[in-house]
Write a protein that holds these residues in place. Sequence first.
Motif, PDB file in Angstrom:
ATOM      1  N   LYS A 110      -1.757  44.089  94.015  1.00 40.94           N
ATOM      2  CA  LYS A 110      -0.555  45.073  94.359  1.00 40.94           C
ATOM      3  C   LYS A 110      -0.960  45.845  95.727  1.00 40.94           C
ATOM      4  CE  LYS A 110       1.502  45.502  89.951  1.00 40.94           C
ATOM      5  NZ  LYS A 110       1.466  46.415  88.621  1.00 40.94           N
ATOM      6  N   ARG A 111      -2.209  46.460  95.567  1.00 44.06           N
ATOM      7  CA  ARG A 111      -2.751  47.091  97.009  1.00 44.06           C
ATOM      8  C   ARG A 111      -2.815  46.443  97.952  1.00 44.06           C
ATOM      9  NH1 ARG A 111      -7.047  48.704  94.692  1.00 44.06           N
ATOM     10  NH2 ARG A 111      -8.424  47.113  95.372  1.00 44.06           N
ATOM     11  N   GLU A 112      -3.240  45.279  98.018  1.00 44.14           N
ATOM     12  CA  GLU A 112      -3.442  44.153  99.203  1.00 44.14           C
ATOM     13  C   GLU A 112      -1.974  43.880  99.673  1.00 44.14           C
ATOM     14  OE1 GLU A 112      -5.612  40.972  97.329  1.00 44.14           O
ATOM     15  OE2 GLU A 112      -7.442  41.810  97.705  1.00 44.14           O
TER      16      GLU A 112
ATOM     17  N   LYS B 114      20.068  50.250  89.678  1.00 43.33           N
ATOM     18  CA  LYS B 114      19.676  49.803  91.288  1.00 43.33           C
ATOM     19  C   LYS B 114      18.922  48.481  91.031  1.00 43.33           C
ATOM     20  CE  LYS B 114      18.750  52.245  94.744  1.00 43.33           C
ATOM     21  NZ  LYS B 114      18.367  53.367  95.434  1.00 43.33           N
ATOM     22  N   TYR B 115      18.141  48.319  90.202  1.00 48.53           N
ATOM     23  CA  TYR B 115      17.032  47.195  90.302  1.00 48.53           C
ATOM     24  C   TYR B 115      16.701  46.933  89.086  1.00 48.53           C
ATOM     25  CZ  TYR B 115      14.319  51.226  91.398  1.00 48.53           C
ATOM     26  OH  TYR B 115      13.722  52.426  91.529  1.00 48.53           O
ATOM     27  N   TYR B 116      16.222  45.797  88.674  1.00 48.11           N
ATOM     28  CA  TYR B 116      15.476  45.057  87.419  1.00 48.11           C
ATOM     29  C   TYR B 116      14.086  45.253  87.638  1.00 48.11           C
ATOM     30  CZ  TYR B 116      19.936  43.060  85.544  1.00 48.11           C
ATOM     31  OH  TYR B 116      21.309  43.061  85.349  1.00 48.11           O
ATOM     32  N   PRO B 117      13.308  45.201  86.423  1.00 49.63           N
ATOM     33  CA  PRO B 117      11.930  44.962  86.572  1.00 49.63           C
ATOM     34  C   PRO B 117      11.363  43.981  87.295  1.00 49.63           C
ATOM     35  CG  PRO B 117      12.606  45.556  84.259  1.00 49.63           C
ATOM     36  CD  PRO B 117      13.904  45.313  84.879  1.00 49.63           C
ATOM     37  N   ALA B 118      10.421  44.060  88.080  1.00 48.58           N
ATOM     38  CA  ALA B 118       9.934  43.140  89.137  1.00 48.58           C
ATOM     39  C   ALA B 118       9.782  41.755  88.716  1.00 48.58           C
ATOM     40  CB  ALA B 118       8.472  43.782  90.023  1.00 48.58           C
ATOM     41  N   THR B 119       9.182  41.734  87.524  1.00 47.34           N
ATOM     42  CA  THR B 119       8.835  40.452  86.790  1.00 47.34           C
ATOM     43  C   THR B 119      10.243  39.621  86.442  1.00 47.34           C
ATOM     44  OG1 THR B 119       6.881  41.263  85.745  1.00 47.34           O
ATOM     45  CG2 THR B 119       7.768  38.947  85.177  1.00 47.34           C
ATOM     46  N   VAL B 120      11.201  40.537  86.049  1.00 45.68           N
ATOM     47  CA  VAL B 120      12.410  39.933  85.566  1.00 45.68           C
ATOM     48  C   VAL B 120      13.099  39.147  86.933  1.00 45.68           C
ATOM     49  CG1 VAL B 120      14.864  40.499  85.182  1.00 45.68           C
ATOM     50  CG2 VAL B 120      12.864  41.305  83.685  1.00 45.68           C
ATOM     51  N   MET B 121      12.943  39.996  88.243  1.00 48.41           N
ATOM     52  CA  MET B 121      13.623  39.059  89.298  1.00 48.41           C
ATOM     53  C   MET B 121      12.705  38.239  89.799  1.00 48.41           C
ATOM     54  SD  MET B 121      16.189  40.796  89.904  1.00 48.41           S
ATOM     55  CE  MET B 121      16.640  40.078  91.363  1.00 48.41           C
ATOM     56  N   ALA B 122      11.448  38.206  89.490  1.00 47.41           N
ATOM     57  CA  ALA B 122      10.535  36.855  90.021  1.00 47.41           C
ATOM     58  C   ALA B 122      11.059  35.861  89.188  1.00 47.41           C
ATOM     59  CB  ALA B 122       9.206  37.344  89.574  1.00 47.41           C
ATOM     60  N   VAL B 123      11.581  35.911  87.939  1.00 48.20           N
ATOM     61  CA  VAL B 123      11.795  34.890  86.952  1.00 48.20           C
ATOM     62  C   VAL B 123      13.265  34.254  87.396  1.00 48.20           C
ATOM     63  CG1 VAL B 123      12.780  34.157  84.725  1.00 48.20           C
ATOM     64  CG2 VAL B 123      10.576  35.300  84.905  1.00 48.20           C
ATOM     65  N   TRP B 124      14.104  35.213  87.803  1.00 51.37           N
ATOM     66  CA  TRP B 124      15.293  34.991  88.237  1.00 51.37           C
ATOM     67  C   TRP B 124      15.487  33.940  89.795  1.00 51.37           C
ATOM     68  CZ3 TRP B 124      20.189  33.850  87.535  1.00 51.37           C
ATOM     69  CH2 TRP B 124      20.852  34.036  88.518  1.00 51.37           C
TER      70      TRP B 124
ATOM     71  N   THR C 274      -1.254  31.049  87.381  1.00 50.48           N
ATOM     72  CA  THR C 274      -1.823  31.960  88.538  1.00 50.48           C
ATOM     73  C   THR C 274      -1.213  31.366  89.792  1.00 50.48           C
ATOM     74  OG1 THR C 274      -3.919  30.443  88.737  1.00 50.48           O
ATOM     75  CG2 THR C 274      -3.910  32.714  87.571  1.00 50.48           C
ATOM     76  N   GLY C 275      -0.728  32.121  90.463  1.00 50.94           N
ATOM     77  CA  GLY C 275      -0.090  31.691  91.845  1.00 50.94           C
ATOM     78  C   GLY C 275       1.372  31.459  91.815  1.00 50.94           C
ATOM     79  N   GLY C 276       1.960  31.775  90.572  1.00 50.15           N
ATOM     80  CA  GLY C 276       3.418  31.373  90.097  1.00 50.15           C
ATOM     81  C   GLY C 276       4.258  32.793  90.029  1.00 50.15           C
ATOM     82  N   ILE C 277       4.640  33.377  88.956  1.00 46.92           N
ATOM     83  CA  ILE C 277       5.201  34.276  88.811  1.00 46.92           C
ATOM     84  C   ILE C 277       4.502  35.588  89.190  1.00 46.92           C
ATOM     85  CG2 ILE C 277       6.054  35.925  87.082  1.00 46.92           C
ATOM     86  CD1 ILE C 277       7.815  33.742  87.598  1.00 46.92           C
ATOM     87  N   GLY C 278       3.029  35.864  89.168  1.00 48.13           N
ATOM     88  CA  GLY C 278       2.474  36.880  89.417  1.00 48.13           C
ATOM     89  C   GLY C 278       2.798  37.455  90.858  1.00 48.13           C
ATOM     90  N   PRO C 279       2.600  36.605  92.064  1.00 52.88           N
ATOM     91  CA  PRO C 279       2.700  37.093  93.465  1.00 52.88           C
ATOM     92  C   PRO C 279       4.190  37.213  93.614  1.00 52.88           C
ATOM     93  CG  PRO C 279       1.359  35.098  93.401  1.00 52.88           C
ATOM     94  CD  PRO C 279       2.205  35.182  91.795  1.00 52.88           C
ATOM     95  N   LEU C 280       5.183  36.935  93.042  1.00 53.55           N
ATOM     96  CA  LEU C 280       6.691  36.979  93.023  1.00 53.55           C
ATOM     97  C   LEU C 280       6.836  38.489  92.460  1.00 53.55           C
ATOM     98  CD1 LEU C 280       8.174  33.528  92.449  1.00 53.55           C
ATOM     99  CD2 LEU C 280       8.021  34.771  94.681  1.00 53.55           C
ATOM    100  N   THR C 281       6.226  38.855  91.277  1.00 50.14           N
ATOM    101  CA  THR C 281       6.307  39.940  90.716  1.00 50.14           C
ATOM    102  C   THR C 281       5.895  41.069  91.664  1.00 50.14           C
ATOM    103  OG1 THR C 281       6.005  39.209  88.376  1.00 50.14           O
ATOM    104  CG2 THR C 281       5.536  41.381  88.874  1.00 50.14           C
ATOM    105  N   VAL C 282       4.632  40.860  92.145  1.00 49.44           N
ATOM    106  CA  VAL C 282       4.074  41.815  93.150  1.00 49.44           C
ATOM    107  C   VAL C 282       5.133  42.195  94.182  1.00 49.44           C
ATOM    108  CG1 VAL C 282       2.340  42.384  94.690  1.00 49.44           C
ATOM    109  CG2 VAL C 282       1.720  41.536  92.593  1.00 49.44           C
ATOM    110  N   VAL C 283       5.673  41.133  94.722  1.00 46.50           N
ATOM    111  CA  VAL C 283       6.569  41.566  96.027  1.00 46.50           C
ATOM    112  C   VAL C 283       7.750  42.064  95.552  1.00 46.50           C
ATOM    113  CG1 VAL C 283       7.439  39.210  96.374  1.00 46.50           C
ATOM    114  CG2 VAL C 283       7.061  40.299  98.187  1.00 46.50           C
TER     115      VAL C 283
END
Length: 276
Positions: free
Chosen positions: A47-49, A140-150, A256-265
């Motif tokens: 997240k920091r990066e 206004k928005y959903y949790p980040a992982t929820v949006m990543a799945v969507w 790794t490299g799937g939902i994780g990066p999308l959750t962060v963004v």
Amino acid sequence: MTLIIDGKQMALKKEQELKVKLKGRKAVLVSLVAKEDVKGLLYTKLKREAAGRIGLVFQQEIFSLADSRGAIELMREIRKEPLAGLIVQKPGQELGRKYFKTKEDFKAWWLAMTDLIPEGVDVDALKPQTLGKIVIGKSKYYPATVMAVWQVLLMAFKEKELMGKTVVILGSSEILGKPLALLLRDKGMAVILLGSGCCQADRLMKEADVVIGAAGYPKIITEEKVKPGAVVIDAAGGDVDFTNVKKKASLITPPTGGIGPLTVVNLLANLVENLQ
């Protein structure tokens, strides 16, 4: 041929869009994480990066699960600061069992922590009040992982094609399973939300068009539990036996490299949206 989602590339593209929207503003994102939470510390590093790449100021605060009261006091102090986003990395169930006497104690501590997040900076939708707003369509928005799945689902189907599709979500937490079920129901999907110990889980997963792992149990979703051509999404970083399930799925996310990066963004996207 199975489509394997490259969340890293999708996230990098989204980061560039967010950088433009941020317009050089030095907004502050504060993240609290337990020093005992090895996975959480790694995730916080990512997240920091990512925050740095788009121009956000990222402030990491460490607490100890051995001093749960101290963590709450730290939260009380931080919430007084001028910031654009405040998040807490939720420790895994194994840490909850280790540092709290009962499951109920762990839940109560987590509720106290998230309840202290000021509503205007709850960019990962962790507060119970935010879930309530999601239920009535006022968030206004959903949790980040929820949006990543969507976003991954939209790689598999056009939105109108999701109407009537059957989806099984394995894992019913307040920060993932439940809000994800609400979103997908709103989109017209037939949603079955299951606890990880449900005795009918295997049968229901095998009949589903989409299977989503949100339980936090390693390789709980195996090849024999999904039907040929199913879309399989690992939203918890290890729920799916990726090596074997990918032989059967039409689309799958890697652990790794799937939902994780999308959750962060998507977390960063929520913050930037909050600034607009």
